[in-house]
Design a protein around this motif. Sequence first.
Motif, PDB file in Angstrom:
ATOM      1  N   VAL A 117      17.315 -31.968  48.756  1.00 43.58           N
ATOM      2  CA  VAL A 117      18.685 -31.661  49.185  1.00 43.58           C
ATOM      3  C   VAL A 117      18.759 -30.196  49.628  1.00 43.58           C
ATOM      4  CG1 VAL A 117      21.101 -31.517  48.435  1.00 43.58           C
ATOM      5  CG2 VAL A 117      19.639 -33.354  47.576  1.00 43.58           C
ATOM      6  N   ILE A 118      19.457 -29.944  50.740  1.00 46.24           N
ATOM      7  CA  ILE A 118      19.641 -28.562  51.190  1.00 46.24           C
ATOM      8  C   ILE A 118      20.542 -27.815  50.209  1.00 46.24           C
ATOM      9  CG2 ILE A 118      20.659 -27.098  52.988  1.00 46.24           C
ATOM     10  CD1 ILE A 118      18.159 -28.294  53.999  1.00 46.24           C
ATOM     11  N   LYS A 119      20.050 -26.677  49.744  1.00 43.18           N
ATOM     12  CA  LYS A 119      20.819 -25.844  48.811  1.00 43.18           C
ATOM     13  C   LYS A 119      20.867 -24.411  49.330  1.00 43.18           C
ATOM     14  CE  LYS A 119      21.314 -28.952  45.467  1.00 43.18           C
ATOM     15  NZ  LYS A 119      22.616 -29.403  44.962  1.00 43.18           N
ATOM     16  N   LEU A 120      21.806 -23.664  48.816  1.00 40.85           N
ATOM     17  CA  LEU A 120      21.883 -22.227  49.100  1.00 40.85           C
ATOM     18  C   LEU A 120      21.256 -21.486  47.919  1.00 40.85           C
ATOM     19  CD1 LEU A 120      25.625 -22.061  50.235  1.00 40.85           C
ATOM     20  CD2 LEU A 120      23.597 -22.686  51.586  1.00 40.85           C
ATOM     21  N   VAL A 121      20.372 -20.550  48.224  1.00 40.80           N
ATOM     22  CA  VAL A 121      19.699 -19.783  47.170  1.00 40.80           C
ATOM     23  C   VAL A 121      19.894 -18.303  47.452  1.00 40.80           C
ATOM     24  CG1 VAL A 121      17.518 -19.349  45.989  1.00 40.80           C
ATOM     25  CG2 VAL A 121      17.950 -21.596  46.987  1.00 40.80           C
ATOM     26  N   ALA A 122      20.358 -17.568  46.469  1.00 42.71           N
ATOM     27  CA  ALA A 122      20.536 -16.118  46.632  1.00 42.71           C
ATOM     28  C   ALA A 122      19.181 -15.435  46.712  1.00 42.71           C
ATOM     29  CB  ALA A 122      21.335 -15.570  45.449  1.00 42.71           C
ATOM     30  N   GLY A 123      19.114 -14.387  47.505  1.00 43.11           N
ATOM     31  CA  GLY A 123      17.883 -13.591  47.580  1.00 43.11           C
ATOM     32  C   GLY A 123      16.946 -14.083  48.672  1.00 43.11           C
ATOM     33  N   ARG A 124      15.769 -13.482  48.709  1.00 44.67           N
ATOM     34  CA  ARG A 124      14.813 -13.759  49.793  1.00 44.67           C
ATOM     35  C   ARG A 124      13.781 -14.784  49.320  1.00 44.67           C
ATOM     36  NH1 ARG A 124      12.124  -9.335  52.270  1.00 44.67           N
ATOM     37  NH2 ARG A 124      12.206 -10.640  54.130  1.00 44.67           N
ATOM     38  N   PHE A 125      14.265 -15.983  49.146  1.00 46.22           N
ATOM     39  CA  PHE A 125      13.399 -17.030  48.607  1.00 46.22           C
ATOM     40  C   PHE A 125      12.311 -17.444  49.594  1.00 46.22           C
ATOM     41  CE2 PHE A 125      12.306 -21.487  47.795  1.00 46.22           C
ATOM     42  CZ  PHE A 125      11.854 -21.377  46.490  1.00 46.22           C
ATOM     43  N   HIS A 126      12.638 -17.529  50.884  1.00 42.95           N
ATOM     44  CA  HIS A 126      11.650 -18.018  51.866  1.00 42.95           C
ATOM     45  C   HIS A 126      10.442 -17.094  51.966  1.00 42.95           C
ATOM     46  CE1 HIS A 126      13.269 -21.694  53.449  1.00 42.95           C
ATOM     47  NE2 HIS A 126      14.481 -21.160  53.441  1.00 42.95           N
ATOM     48  N   ALA A 127      10.677 -15.791  51.886  1.00 47.89           N
ATOM     49  CA  ALA A 127       9.552 -14.853  51.946  1.00 47.89           C
ATOM     50  C   ALA A 127       8.620 -15.086  50.756  1.00 47.89           C
ATOM     51  CB  ALA A 127      10.072 -13.412  51.955  1.00 47.89           C
ATOM     52  N   LEU A 128       9.213 -15.313  49.579  1.00 46.11           N
ATOM     53  CA  LEU A 128       8.415 -15.614  48.392  1.00 46.11           C
ATOM     54  C   LEU A 128       7.646 -16.926  48.589  1.00 46.11           C
ATOM     55  CD1 LEU A 128       7.633 -15.256  45.364  1.00 46.11           C
ATOM     56  CD2 LEU A 128       9.746 -16.477  44.796  1.00 46.11           C
ATOM     57  N   LEU A 129       8.362 -17.928  49.076  1.00 45.84           N
ATOM     58  CA  LEU A 129       7.742 -19.244  49.284  1.00 45.84           C
ATOM     59  C   LEU A 129       6.551 -19.141  50.247  1.00 45.84           C
ATOM     60  CD1 LEU A 129       8.042 -22.274  48.604  1.00 45.84           C
ATOM     61  CD2 LEU A 129       9.568 -22.471  50.585  1.00 45.84           C
ATOM     62  N   ALA A 161      31.144 -20.270  51.500  1.00 45.93           N
ATOM     63  CA  ALA A 161      32.207 -19.260  51.580  1.00 45.93           C
ATOM     64  C   ALA A 161      32.294 -18.463  50.284  1.00 45.93           C
ATOM     65  CB  ALA A 161      33.540 -19.936  51.886  1.00 45.93           C
ATOM     66  N   CYS A 162      32.033 -19.114  49.169  1.00 48.10           N
ATOM     67  CA  CYS A 162      32.059 -18.428  47.868  1.00 48.10           C
ATOM     68  C   CYS A 162      30.951 -17.371  47.822  1.00 48.10           C
ATOM     69  CB  CYS A 162      31.903 -19.461  46.753  1.00 48.10           C
ATOM     70  SG  CYS A 162      31.821 -18.749  45.112  1.00 48.10           S
ATOM     71  N   PHE A 163      29.744 -17.727  48.282  1.00 45.11           N
ATOM     72  CA  PHE A 163      28.650 -16.751  48.336  1.00 45.11           C
ATOM     73  C   PHE A 163      29.071 -15.564  49.212  1.00 45.11           C
ATOM     74  CE2 PHE A 163      24.522 -18.529  46.678  1.00 45.11           C
ATOM     75  CZ  PHE A 163      24.996 -19.750  46.216  1.00 45.11           C
ATOM     76  N   ARG A 164      29.633 -15.872  50.373  1.00 46.37           N
ATOM     77  CA  ARG A 164      29.991 -14.797  51.326  1.00 46.37           C
ATOM     78  C   ARG A 164      31.055 -13.885  50.726  1.00 46.37           C
ATOM     79  NH1 ARG A 164      29.989 -19.122  55.170  1.00 46.37           N
ATOM     80  NH2 ARG A 164      27.966 -19.202  56.211  1.00 46.37           N
ATOM     81  N   ARG A 165      32.075 -14.478  50.143  1.00 49.06           N
ATOM     82  CA  ARG A 165      33.169 -13.647  49.606  1.00 49.06           C
ATOM     83  C   ARG A 165      32.704 -12.790  48.440  1.00 49.06           C
ATOM     84  NH1 ARG A 165      38.912 -16.278  48.852  1.00 49.06           N
ATOM     85  NH2 ARG A 165      39.258 -14.124  48.145  1.00 49.06           N
ATOM     86  N   CYS A 166      31.648 -13.232  47.762  1.00 47.02           N
ATOM     87  CA  CYS A 166      31.095 -12.430  46.660  1.00 47.02           C
ATOM     88  C   CYS A 166      30.065 -11.417  47.162  1.00 47.02           C
ATOM     89  CB  CYS A 166      30.445 -13.349  45.623  1.00 47.02           C
ATOM     90  SG  CYS A 166      31.625 -14.370  44.730  1.00 47.02           S
ATOM     91  N   GLY A 167      29.808 -11.430  48.479  1.00 54.73           N
ATOM     92  CA  GLY A 167      28.853 -10.478  49.046  1.00 54.73           C
ATOM     93  C   GLY A 167      27.409 -10.821  48.710  1.00 54.73           C
ATOM     94  N   ILE A 168      27.129 -12.090  48.437  1.00 52.39           N
ATOM     95  CA  ILE A 168      25.773 -12.519  48.069  1.00 52.39           C
ATOM     96  C   ILE A 168      25.061 -13.081  49.295  1.00 52.39           C
ATOM     97  CG2 ILE A 168      24.445 -14.177  46.683  1.00 52.39           C
ATOM     98  CD1 ILE A 168      25.647 -11.991  45.016  1.00 52.39           C
ATOM     99  N   SER A 169      23.956 -12.451  49.697  1.00 56.56           N
ATOM    100  CA  SER A 169      23.196 -13.003  50.814  1.00 56.56           C
ATOM    101  C   SER A 169      22.391 -14.195  50.293  1.00 56.56           C
ATOM    102  CB  SER A 169      22.286 -11.947  51.429  1.00 56.56           C
ATOM    103  OG  SER A 169      21.351 -11.525  50.478  1.00 56.56           O
ATOM    104  N   PHE A 170      22.270 -15.199  51.141  1.00 55.52           N
ATOM    105  CA  PHE A 170      21.613 -16.422  50.676  1.00 55.52           C
ATOM    106  C   PHE A 170      20.794 -17.034  51.797  1.00 55.52           C
ATOM    107  CE2 PHE A 170      24.333 -19.263  53.067  1.00 55.52           C
ATOM    108  CZ  PHE A 170      25.528 -18.574  53.183  1.00 55.52           C
ATOM    109  N   GLU A 171      19.930 -17.948  51.420  1.00 55.78           N
ATOM    110  CA  GLU A 171      19.118 -18.692  52.380  1.00 55.78           C
ATOM    111  C   GLU A 171      19.279 -20.183  52.076  1.00 55.78           C
ATOM    112  OE1 GLU A 171      15.186 -17.182  51.775  1.00 55.78           O
ATOM    113  OE2 GLU A 171      15.592 -15.335  52.894  1.00 55.78           O
ATOM    114  N   ARG A 172      19.066 -20.971  53.116  1.00 55.39           N
ATOM    115  CA  ARG A 172      19.101 -22.416  52.909  1.00 55.39           C
ATOM    116  C   ARG A 172      17.692 -22.905  52.620  1.00 55.39           C
ATOM    117  NH1 ARG A 172      23.266 -21.413  56.113  1.00 55.39           N
ATOM    118  NH2 ARG A 172      25.180 -22.587  55.710  1.00 55.39           N
ATOM    119  N   VAL A 173      17.569 -23.750  51.612  1.00 54.53           N
ATOM    120  CA  VAL A 173      16.251 -24.281  51.277  1.00 54.53           C
ATOM    121  C   VAL A 173      16.420 -25.710  50.746  1.00 54.53           C
ATOM    122  CG1 VAL A 173      16.341 -23.206  48.989  1.00 54.53           C
ATOM    123  CG2 VAL A 173      14.140 -23.860  49.929  1.00 54.53           C
TER     124      VAL A 173
END
Length: 404
Positions: A377-389, A360-372
Amino acid sequence: MPLLSLRQPSFTIMGGLLITPDRVIEGSLRATGGRIVALGERLTPAARDILVELDDDCVYPGLINAHDHLELNLFPNIGQGPYPNSYAWFDDVNRRRDDPAIARVLDVSINDRLRWGGYRCLFSGVTTVAHHNPYHARLFGNGFPTRVLRRYRWSHTLRLAGSYGGRAEEEFRKTRGVEPFIIHLAEGVDEVAAGELAELDRLGALQANTILVHGVGLTPGDRALLRARGASLVWCPSSNLFLFRRTADIPSLAGKVRMAVGTDSTLSGRPTLFDELRVADGLGYVDPTTLTGMVTTVPAAMFGLADRAGRLAEGYPADILILARTEADPYRNLIAATPASVRLVFLDGLPRFGDEKFAACFRRCGISFERVRVDGVIKLVAGRFHALLDRVRRSVDALPIRIG
Ligand SMILES: [Zn+2]
């Protein structure tokens, strides 16, 4: 300023232990517009603040990695020491360039390798990194995972200047005695390494704004000269142990010379800054409180960022690392940390990496994120990490950090 308030909303971190790092406060921290505006024991959040509620976690300033080569962090450790000096190691690495382990990494584009280096910093709570190579303004200035030191001059080494970066005396002159000047120096255990500080001094490039990286081969006379000139040292113990089976004489330098900790790249160092801190701690030369300073206040002072990084204090950018508490002592807690124990990282008041409970903190700050899945451990990462991976994995199968 509606746009600013939308992008960098106000938030209050509550229920944790604040390690400033000079003192420890049981209290709350409030930030607005990307800056810390208050911290203390009795702090009331404003009505519209995002609340970051913690479970006895520890809150630190975002860490500073004092030495890295961001594009070299997809490599495994390469080489077989001990070597007499870093030049012998470079020759050995260059002889192995056709090795599949090296060739596969070099298939990844330079921008993707740099981005990967940014994420590996972020995963260990690094919000500022000193990159030892050219500054890539377009890439680093726009949504890069961590902040990259902007004002610096550098030379690779005394002997490889020209092939890698400029000559020490020329680059030093450009600092006008103000910008930090960074150079690998005395990286070895033989007479070549032992002669380098005197040579740098002869060139007029050993001054208070000089930052030496490694210093393994510094002699007792060198250490006195280093102190007299007021220059600083970056200690990268895991790289030093891998290449030479010893590090700089930290006990002789402690309390006399300004020293920070850096990872160097995974060509010779460990996967994260947390790992590096554990290697440093294992040597028993400095205590956890001092080590905490070596990745916060001390590198901030060395790099001319004393008023902008390395502290939880009013007016500072909201660069914040929140770690789960696994140790009673908050400084030892930092040494014990792993990417899995990172609760949340803010860069400039915006969340970049953290636990799912903070979605919710990411969303309220307008930060798009991905789960990785990082470090299991599952974490939220800002940006397009999966495409890079995905792009990285087309070439490299064994990553230095456990992802997925
Ligand atoms: Zn280096």
